[in-house]
Write a protein that holds these residues in place. Structure first.
Motif, PDB file in Angstrom:
ATOM      1  N   TYR A 190      -7.097 -20.802  -3.057  1.00  0.00           N
ATOM      2  CA  TYR A 190      -7.057 -21.650  -4.246  1.00  0.00           C
ATOM      3  C   TYR A 190      -6.743 -20.822  -5.487  1.00  0.00           C
ATOM      4  N   ILE A 191      -6.457 -21.510  -6.573  1.00  0.00           N
ATOM      5  CA  ILE A 191      -6.350 -20.862  -7.876  1.00  0.00           C
ATOM      6  C   ILE A 191      -7.344 -21.532  -8.818  1.00  0.00           C
ATOM      7  N   THR A 192      -7.692 -20.844  -9.904  1.00  0.00           N
ATOM      8  CA  THR A 192      -8.474 -21.470 -10.974  1.00  0.00           C
ATOM      9  C   THR A 192      -7.526 -21.792 -12.114  1.00  0.00           C
ATOM     10  N   ILE A 193      -7.633 -22.992 -12.643  1.00  0.00           N
ATOM     11  CA  ILE A 193      -6.882 -23.339 -13.849  1.00  0.00           C
ATOM     12  C   ILE A 193      -7.850 -23.384 -15.025  1.00  0.00           C
ATOM     13  N   LYS A 194      -7.328 -23.049 -16.202  1.00  0.00           N
ATOM     14  CA  LYS A 194      -8.136 -23.169 -17.409  1.00  0.00           C
ATOM     15  C   LYS A 194      -7.528 -24.278 -18.275  1.00  0.00           C
ATOM     16  N   ALA A 195      -8.265 -25.383 -18.374  1.00  0.00           N
ATOM     17  CA  ALA A 195      -7.742 -26.530 -19.128  1.00  0.00           C
ATOM     18  C   ALA A 195      -8.344 -26.574 -20.527  1.00  0.00           C
ATOM     19  N   THR A 196      -7.471 -26.644 -21.516  1.00  0.00           N
ATOM     20  CA  THR A 196      -7.918 -26.882 -22.882  1.00  0.00           C
ATOM     21  C   THR A 196      -7.613 -28.345 -23.185  1.00  0.00           C
ATOM     22  N   GLU A 247       5.444 -32.110 -17.637  1.00  0.00           N
ATOM     23  CA  GLU A 247       6.411 -31.066 -17.321  1.00  0.00           C
ATOM     24  C   GLU A 247       6.744 -30.313 -18.603  1.00  0.00           C
ATOM     25  N   GLY A 248       6.803 -28.993 -18.510  1.00  0.00           N
ATOM     26  CA  GLY A 248       7.073 -28.161 -19.679  1.00  0.00           C
ATOM     27  C   GLY A 248       5.808 -27.603 -20.312  1.00  0.00           C
ATOM     28  N   ASP A 249       4.672 -28.249 -20.039  1.00  0.00           N
ATOM     29  CA  ASP A 249       3.402 -27.749 -20.595  1.00  0.00           C
ATOM     30  C   ASP A 249       2.957 -26.485 -19.861  1.00  0.00           C
ATOM     31  N   VAL A 250       2.080 -25.736 -20.530  1.00  0.00           N
ATOM     32  CA  VAL A 250       1.628 -24.455 -19.985  1.00  0.00           C
ATOM     33  C   VAL A 250       0.167 -24.534 -19.564  1.00  0.00           C
ATOM     34  N   LEU A 251      -0.143 -23.914 -18.438  1.00  0.00           N
ATOM     35  CA  LEU A 251      -1.496 -23.901 -17.905  1.00  0.00           C
ATOM     36  C   LEU A 251      -1.830 -22.460 -17.512  1.00  0.00           C
ATOM     37  N   PRO A 252      -2.890 -21.864 -18.091  1.00  0.00           N
ATOM     38  CA  PRO A 252      -3.284 -20.522 -17.650  1.00  0.00           C
ATOM     39  C   PRO A 252      -3.984 -20.604 -16.289  1.00  0.00           C
ATOM     40  N   ILE A 253      -3.624 -19.707 -15.391  1.00  0.00           N
ATOM     41  CA  ILE A 253      -4.280 -19.688 -14.074  1.00  0.00           C
ATOM     42  C   ILE A 253      -4.610 -18.256 -13.660  1.00  0.00           C
TER      43      ILE A 253
END
Ligand code: HEM
Length: 401
Positions: A190-196, A247-253
């Motif tokens: 799995y990965i962890t996503i950081k959602a703001t 689409e086009g948005d950024v998500l740190p993982i």
């Protein structure tokens, strides 16, 4: 090195603490998070409220304390937690903070029995457990950073494609914003996503299994929208991903992690059993074996409510048509009038398994808790050897027994 006396003191108080386990850790979390609100950016506040995280941590601390003089005996458990911590970017400097509040809570629960000697012993024991975690996690950070395409902490990924897979599941294809290489992974990880999330004071971290095969220039996750049923609130992160992230948005993982993975050494038949969105790691395993031209017999078994919420039906059907060693079975618990092509049995039990898959296979499963209990029970009753059974919990690990 802990003294014999310290070890005995700790072990002798484990039963009392275990009895009050959740009270301790629930209280502990409330205090920890109110004194250190910055940690709300890290801990899953939904799991806090449901009490699941306190329970998981309590169990781990008591298990570790029980084996304080032989921590290597519970290495698989420690490793699984360390994988999760590495994925969450937990750092050595966090441990003393958590330790301080855990000790306070222990003191409170033990009351009069919490002599200086007992508290000191627990302080030392926590130090030893923390030391072990920190060491294991440092190695993992090291491995992650030296791996081709690997990285430490969060890296920005761009949503290059958003695809609706069913009424409730949507996929996100994530490509590194820097367009540099990305680390490979074992199917099942799995990965962890950081959602703001707009309007939310803290960041929200969530783990999602990778749902595609490794070896691509992007990662794919497939997320179920948690609408909130039976008095449960809607999932804040899944709603955000479904409704707001475009689409086009950024998500740190963070880089792929986790100890649930396909055993590629074996040539035994593989049975992949999933319930609902638990199909994501199974899909990764299936597609990986297909990509590799695996000669293993593969059984892809999926239980779902009905065709409307059944994701990746066409992809899996297509694999079955093209690859003769792949067999798929679908079970719907509440089929609709328009559904067809599913097994009328409705749910997975021992008789059904016996008539559908070989006994000498390796079994992998993932799904909702009740589903996993039932599958686990069936495999035990069928006397499938433990080393041939692997499973993944979404959310804090709970005991299946
Ligand atoms: C998850 C144990 C220290 C942050 C977990 C889980 C366990 C655990 C059992 C659940 C694993 C799973 O999901 O299967 C421990 C023990 C610790 C410790 C025994 C100390 C010896 C820490 C520290 C931090 C931390 C220092 C940093 C702030 C987390 C977070 C999760 C987690 C954020 C994910 C679950 C959630 O967000 O609710 N830990 N942990 N842990 N741990 Fe730890």
């Amino acid at each position: 090195e802990l003294s014999e006396k310290t070890i005995q003191t700790v072990k002798s108080t484990v039963p009392v603490l275990a009895e009050h386990g959740e009270a301790i850790t629930t209280h502990f979390y409330q205090r920890l998070l109110s004194d250190h609100p910055e940690l709300k950016n890290i801990f899953n506040m939904t799991n806090q409220m449901a009490g699941r995280q306190p329970r998981a941590l309590a169990n781990a601390v008591y298990a570790a304390a029980q084996y304080i003089d032989n921590l290597s005996a519970i290495e698989p458990v420690l490793n699984q937690i360390a994988e999760k911590h590495r994925s969450l970017n937990v750092k050595p400097e966090h441990y003393p903070i958590v330790g301080e509040y855990l000790l306070l809570a222990i003191k409170e629960v033990l009351g009069e029995a919490a002599t200086d000697e007992v508290i000191e012993a627990w302080g030392e024991a926590y130090g030893a457990i923390a030391h072990t975690f920190i060491k294991v996690e440092q190695e993992k950070y090291q491995n992650t950073s030296t791996q081709e395409g690997g990285w430490i902490g969060y890296r920005n990924f761009k949503v290059i494609k958003k695809v609706k897979e069913s009424d409730v599941i949507t996929s996100f294809y994530l490509e590194s914003e820097d367009r540099q290489s990305i680390s490979s992974f074992s199917p099942g990880q799995y990965i962890t996503i950081k959602a703001t999330i707009p309007g939310s004071e803290y960041t929200h971290l969530r783990q999602y299994s990778l749902s595609g095969a490794p070896g691509k220039s992007y990662y794919r996750i497939s997320v179920k929208r948690e609408d909130g049923e039976n008095g449960q609130p809607a999932g804040i992160v899944s709603s955000f991903l479904h409704q707001q992230l475009q689409e086009g948005d950024v998500l740190p993982i963070t880089a792929p992690a986790g100890d649930f993975s396909l055993n590629n050494e074996s040539s035994a038949p593989v049975v992949l059993i999933s319930g609902g969105v638990g199909l994501t790691p199974m899909l990764s395993m299936l597609m990986n074996m297909v990509d590799q031209g695996s000669e293993r017999d593969i059984y892809f078994i999926h239980a779902s409510h009905n065709g409307r919420v059944h994701a990746f039906k066409d992809d899996v059907d297509q694999v079955e048509k093209q690859v003769s060693s792949v067999q798929t079975k679908v079970l719907y618990s509440s089929p609709t009038d328009t559904d067809d092509g599913y097994d009328k049995h409705g749910h997975i039990d021992l008789d059904w398994l016996k008539s559908t898959v070989p006994h000498d296979a390796e079994f992998y499963f993932c799904g909702p808790e009740g589903f996993m209990r039932a599958v686990n029970r069936s495999l035990k009753d069928w006397e499938v050897p433990e080393e041939k059974v692997r499973y993944e919990f979404f959310g804090p690990e709970l005991s299946l027994n």
